[in-house]
Design an enzyme around this catalytic site. Structure first.
Site: not given
Length: 220
Positions: A115, A135, A110, A121
């Site tokens: 990074d 993840k 996802s 947001p």
């Protein structure tokens, strides 16, 4: 005929990947935790294997049953779920692939992991924080495994029909939405592309970006 072990095929992106793989003539074994999706998948010509991704021994046994060319995983959960498969389930699949000598592993992760965290947001990061952390652990475990890997990080997922304007990029600062069927197309295309080997790629629809960023497409 390519033999694929697919985890997460009961719904969402995983189901779309299953359809696409079968359409292209691949042999697909789909991991299911329960019997509920078996009739639909078998009607597509998919072989079903029942097992819990959180059970490392069971997963190792299933992956070792036949020689697979690749494993594709879309395993994941919601922030409200209890024990999720985002890390533990994917870790078990990765370890099983290494043990069985599977050469290729594609992980659907996802945007917001690693990074790419800066692409989302703060409110989204706060809401999804626990899931994204798992993840990211799965991504790190895969990149350190020695397997040839591709990690695809989709943006916000939508269930409408494919638009055909989805793209991949190595730019981790890009975010937006994408239709599940388009993610599936990108995943299946990456399966046969050497350019995708050992790459981490964000997947978005060019017509549904957050803002108007300039970025370079990654061509498979």
């Amino acid at each position: 005929m390519t033999k694929i072990f697919l985890a997460g095929a009961s719904r969402g992106v995983g189901r779309e990947i299953a359809k696409s793989l079968i359409t292209q003539g691949n042999h697909v074994v789909a991991l299911l935790r329960s019997e509920s999706a078996r009739p639909d998948l078998e009607a597509l010509g998919i072989t079903v294997a029942i097992g819990d991704a959180l059970d490392a021994d069971a997963i190792a046994s299933l992956v070792a049953k036949q020689p697979f060319d690749a494993i594709i995983s879309t395993l994941g959960g919601k922030p409200t779920d209890g024990e999720r498969a985002d890390f533990k389930g994917n870790r078990n699949l990765i370890d099983a692939a290494v043990k069985a000598g599977v050469k290729r592993f594609i992980l659907v992760s996802s945007i917001g992991t690693g990074d790419s965290a800066a692409a989302l947001p703060p409110q989204a990061l706060e809401t999804l924080g626990a899931v994204l952390a798992e993840k990211e652990q799965a991504e790190n475990h895969l990149t350190a495994s020695g397997l040839t890997y591709t990690i695809i990080r989709p943006g916000g997922l939508k269930s409408e029909p494919p638009k055909g304007s989805a793209v991949l990029t190595e730019n981790p600062n890009i975010a937006g939405s994408i239709h599940r069927a388009d993610v599936a197309h990108l995943v299946v295309s990456a399966l046969t592309s050497d350019r995708a080997n050992n790459k981490i790629l964000s997947a978005v629809d060019r017509t549904m970006l957050f803002g108007q960023p300039e970025f370079e497409d990654f061509a498979l």
